[in-house]
Scaffold this active site. Structure first.
Site, PDB file in Angstrom:
ATOM      1  N   TRP A 138      34.265  48.758  48.344  1.00  0.00           N
ATOM      2  CA  TRP A 138      33.143  48.487  47.448  1.00  0.00           C
ATOM      3  C   TRP A 138      32.901  49.599  46.436  1.00  0.00           C
ATOM      4  O   TRP A 138      32.599  49.342  45.278  1.00  0.00           O
ATOM      5  CB  TRP A 138      31.857  48.232  48.261  1.00  0.00           C
TER       6      TRP A 138
ATOM      7  N   TRP B 128      37.050  39.243  38.713  1.00  0.00           N
ATOM      8  CA  TRP B 128      36.854  39.976  39.976  1.00  0.00           C
ATOM      9  C   TRP B 128      37.089  39.091  41.185  1.00  0.00           C
ATOM     10  O   TRP B 128      36.681  37.922  41.179  1.00  0.00           O
ATOM     11  CB  TRP B 128      35.413  40.473  39.989  1.00  0.00           C
TER      12      TRP B 128
ATOM     13  N   TRP C  52      31.709  42.436  40.029  1.00  0.00           N
ATOM     14  CA  TRP C  52      31.064  41.432  40.866  1.00  0.00           C
ATOM     15  C   TRP C  52      29.994  40.702  40.065  1.00  0.00           C
ATOM     16  O   TRP C  52      29.285  41.316  39.255  1.00  0.00           O
ATOM     17  CB  TRP C  52      30.448  42.135  42.086  1.00  0.00           C
TER      18      TRP C  52
ATOM     19  N   ASN D 100      36.601  39.474  45.680  1.00  0.00           N
ATOM     20  CA  ASN D 100      36.450  40.273  46.896  1.00  0.00           C
ATOM     21  C   ASN D 100      36.817  39.441  48.113  1.00  0.00           C
ATOM     22  O   ASN D 100      37.809  38.710  48.052  1.00  0.00           O
ATOM     23  CB  ASN D 100      35.103  41.005  46.981  1.00  0.00           C
ATOM     24  N   ASP D 101      36.084  39.540  49.205  1.00  0.00           N
ATOM     25  CA  ASP D 101      36.494  39.009  50.517  1.00  0.00           C
ATOM     26  C   ASP D 101      37.415  37.785  50.534  1.00  0.00           C
ATOM     27  O   ASP D 101      37.158  36.797  49.843  1.00  0.00           O
ATOM     28  CB  ASP D 101      35.273  38.530  51.312  1.00  0.00           C
TER      29      ASP D 101
ATOM     30  N   GLU E  29      28.936  42.444  58.350  1.00  0.00           N
ATOM     31  CA  GLU E  29      29.441  41.395  57.462  1.00  0.00           C
ATOM     32  C   GLU E  29      30.736  40.797  58.035  1.00  0.00           C
ATOM     33  O   GLU E  29      31.439  41.424  58.819  1.00  0.00           O
ATOM     34  CB  GLU E  29      29.705  41.980  56.076  1.00  0.00           C
TER      35      GLU E  29
ATOM     36  N   ARG F  42      24.839  35.892  56.767  1.00  0.00           N
ATOM     37  CA  ARG F  42      25.930  35.353  55.940  1.00  0.00           C
ATOM     38  C   ARG F  42      27.315  35.447  56.600  1.00  0.00           C
ATOM     39  O   ARG F  42      27.491  36.083  57.611  1.00  0.00           O
ATOM     40  CB  ARG F  42      25.960  36.078  54.596  1.00  0.00           C
TER      41      ARG F  42
HETATM   42  C1  FRU Z   1      31.311  41.472  51.998  1.00  0.00           C
HETATM   43  C2  FRU Z   1      30.218  40.673  51.296  1.00  0.00           C
HETATM   44  C3  FRU Z   1      29.802  39.504  52.157  1.00  0.00           C
HETATM   45  C4  FRU Z   1      29.255  38.553  51.149  1.00  0.00           C
HETATM   46  C5  FRU Z   1      30.160  38.771  49.968  1.00  0.00           C
HETATM   47  C6  FRU Z   1      29.493  38.614  48.635  1.00  0.00           C
HETATM   48  O1  FRU Z   1      32.153  42.170  51.170  1.00  0.00           O
HETATM   49  O2  FRU Z   1      29.144  41.514  50.978  1.00  0.00           O
HETATM   50  O3  FRU Z   1      28.902  39.855  53.176  1.00  0.00           O
HETATM   51  O4  FRU Z   1      29.281  37.234  51.596  1.00  0.00           O
HETATM   52  O5  FRU Z   1      30.674  40.072  50.088  1.00  0.00           O
HETATM   53  O6  FRU Z   1      30.410  38.604  47.602  1.00  0.00           O
END
Ligand code: FRU
Length: 495
Positions: free
Chosen positions: A304, A35, A62, A37-38, A221, A165
C-alpha cells in the site's frame, strides 16, 4: 449493462492500446490501464482459471473500485477480459470491494463487498460495508435483485459496520460458507463465518478467529480458509502491524495460521501466525483449489505505501505468479506453478564455480528468467574462513542494481533495491531469517521485467519485490568476501 460499466469497458480497450507492452510483465497479471490491487474471485469456471481484481481504470491511483478480469488456461498466459463490475448501484456506489467467486448451478457467482454510506440520526454520513452477489457466464455479470445478502447488522453487537469486508466463499456438503474480515470495539481484527443453502439467505455462524492479544494488527483484511495436508489454514492480511524480529514488517502484512478445525462446531484452533512472504511487495493473497487437487495462491505484488513505478507509467499493480501450496514439517511451502517449466528456454548451467570478489558468468543474465543459484557450505557452522557474505546482484548495469546479501553467520538474507531506479520515498530494504538447517542454500529467482520473486530452499520461504529498473539493466553479478562455491542454472522464460 450499466453506463458505468460500459464506460469502463470502452475506456480500458482504448487506453490499454497506448501502453507499450514491453513495459508490462509477460507472464504476470498486471493492470490493463490504471490501478489494480487485491486479487478477487480466483476460481475455476468452465475449465478455465479466472482472476478478478480491484480495479480503477481511470488513474494509476486507487479510486472507486471496479472489478477487472483476466482468464487463463495455464496460469502463465493470461487473457484480458472486459471489466466485470462497476460501482453502479446504491448499495455499492462507493465501490465494489474485494471478494471471491464460485461455480453455482452452472453460473459463476461473484460475492463482493458493496460499499455505501448511510445517514445517521445526527445527519452525519457513515460508511457501510455489506456483502453482495452477482451472477454471470464467465464474462458478463448481473447483480442480484436482492442485494446486499449479508449485512453488518447480522454480526454480534459491537462489531464494526464500517470495516466488514472481503468475503471468501466455498461449498462443503451442500452448504455454502463464507468468511469475512471484520473488527469489533474490543477486538482489533477478526474473521466472521456465515453459512447458506442457496447463496441468498445467509446465517451468522461464529467468529472463527480473532486477534485476542491485539498484537496482530487492527482490521484483518482478505481472509481465506482451507484444508491443506491434514491441517487447516487461515490466511489474513492485517493492517497496521508492528515489526516483530524479522518475521513481520511495519504496516500491512499477510500471514497464516496453521490449525485444526472442528467442522461441526466451527471451532478453529490455531497456532502462532507466520509471514507468507518476506519481500517488499506482497499483500492480500487469495487461494483456489484446482481440479487436479492443487491449492494455488496468488497475491497483489505491491504494498500500500510504496509506489515503485516509472514516472511516466500509466498503470500500477501486478499479481504474483500463482504458487502451489504444500503443508510439510508444520508449515506452508510455496512453489511457483509447475506450468512455468513449459516456458523455460535456453538453459545455461554451471557447476562448482568459485566466487572470489566479483564475477559474471557468460549467458547468465536477463529480465525474464528462472534462475537457481545453489550456494555450498551455507550453514553457519560450516568451516569458517571461506566466506561470510555472499551477494547476488540482479537487474544490474552501470546505474542500477538490486542486491540480495546472504550473511552466513547470522543466517539472514537482505534485499536492497535502493539503486533499482526508485525515485520516491519508498522502503527499499528488508531482511529475513533462514530457518532451514541445510548444508547448501538454494535460491530460485523468477524475474518478469519489473518483479523478482525469490523462493528460498525449495519454497521454505519466499520474498517478492518490485523494481522499476529499465529493461536494459539485465546483468547478474556474484560476489563473495572469501571463497564461495556455487552451482547456477538459468532459463529464459519465453512465451
Ligand atoms: C485490501 C483492501 C480490502 C478492500 C480493498 C479495497 O488491500 O483494503 O480490504 O476490499 O483493498 O480496494
Amino acid at each position: 449493462m450499466s453506463e458505468k460499466l460500459e464506460k469502463a469497458r470502452l475506456y480500458e480497450i482504448q487506453e490499454a492500446e497506448n501502453i507499450p507492452q514491453e513495459e508490462k510483465p509477460a507472464f504476470h497479471v498486471a493492470a490493463p490501464v490504471g490501478w489494480i490491487n487485491d486479487p478477487n474471485g480466483f476460481s475455476v469456471f468452465e475449465e478455465k482459471v479466472h482472476l478478478f481484481y480491484q480495479y480503477h481504470p481511470y488513474s494509476r491511483d486507487w479510486g472507486p473500485m471496479h472489478w477487472g478480469h483476466s482468464v487463463t488456461e495455464d496460469m502463465i498466459r493470461w487473457e484480458q477480459f472486459p471489466a466485470a463490475l462497476a460501482p453502479d448501484q446504491e448499495y455499492d456506489r462507493e465501490g465494489c470491494f474485494s471478494g471471491s467467486a464460485i461455480e453455482a448451478d452452472g453460473k459463476q457467482a461473484l460475492i463482493y463487498t458493496g460499499v455505501t454510506t448511510e445517514k445517521l440520526p445526527d445527519g452525519k454520513e457513515e460508511i457501510r460495508q455489506n456483502q453482495c452477489l452477482a451472477f454471470g457466464d464467465g464474462k458478463d455479470y448481473v447483480k442480484a435483485e436482492k442485494n446486499p445478502v449479508v449485512t453488518g447488522d447480522m454480526l454480534p453487537e459491537k462489531c464494526s459496520r464500517i470495516d466488514f469486508r472481503d468475503p471468501k466463499i466455498w461449498k462443503e456438503e451442500g452448504t455454502y460458507y463464507m468468511i469475512v474480515g471484520s473488527r469489533s470495539e474490543e477486538i482489533p481484527g477478526q474473521v466472521a463465518l456465515f453459512s447458506s443453502l442457496d447463496l441468498k439467505e445467509w446465517k451468522f455462524e461464529t467468529i472463527l478467529a480473532e486477534n485476542t492479544t491485539g498484537e496482530i494488527g487492527v482490521m484483518w483484511e482478505c481472509p481465506d480458509f482451507f484444508p491443506l495436508g491434514d491441517r487447516y489454514v487461515l490466511i489474513c492480511s492485517p493492517q497496521h502491524m508492528r515489526a516483530k524480529g524479522y518475521e513481520f514488517h511495519n504496516g500491512h502484512n499477510s500471514l497464516y495460521f496453521i490449525g485444526t478445525y472442528d467442522k461441526e462446531n466451527h471451532i478453529f484452533k490455531r497456532e502462532e501466525p507466520v509471514s507468507l512472504d518476506y519481500g517488499l511487495d506482497f499483500y492480500a493473497p487469495q487461494t483456489t483449489l484446482l481440479p487436479d487437487g492443487r491449492r494455488v495462491m496468488i497475491a497483489w505484488m505491491k504494498s500500500w505505501d510504496n509506489c515503485v513505478i516509472n514516472e511516466k507509467q500509466r498503470w500500477q499493480g501486478m499479481m504474483t505468479l500463482p504458487r502451489e501450496l504444500e503443508y510439510k514439517d508444520g508449515k506452508i511451502w510455496q512453489h511457483p506453478v509447475r506450468e512455468i517449466e513449459n516456458y523455460r528456454k535456453n538453459s545455461c548451467s554451471y557447476q562448482a564455480v568459485e566466487i572470489k570478489e566479483e564475477k559474471q558468468l557468460d549467458g547468465v543474465r536477463g529480465r525474464m528468467i528462472d534462475l537457481t543459484v545453489e550456494l555450498m557450505n551455507a550453514k553457519a557452522s560450516a568451516g569458517d574462513g571461506d566466506y561470510s557474505e555472499f551477494q547476488i546482484e540482479l537487474a544490474h548495469n552501470e546505474e542500477h542494481t538490486t542486491i540480495f546479501t546472504y550473511n552466513r553467520k547470522k543466517q539472514t538474507i537482505e534485499i536492497d533495491r535502493t539503486w533499482s531506479g526508485v525515485y520516491r520515498d519508498v522502503l527499499c530494504t528488508r531482511k529475513f531469517q533462514i530457518t532451514d538447517d541445510r548444508e547448501n542454500l538454494k535460491l530460485r529467482f523468477i524475474l518478469d521485467r519489473s518483479s523478482i520473486e525469490l523462493f528460498v530452499n525449495d519454497g521454505s520461504k519466499t520474498a517478492t519485490t518490485v523494481i522499476p529498473t529499465p529493461a536494459e539493466a539485465d546483468e547478474i553479478l556474484f560476489h563473495s568476501d572469501g571463497k564461495a562455491v556455487i552451482n547456477v542454472e538459468k532459463y529464459d522464460i519465453v512465451l
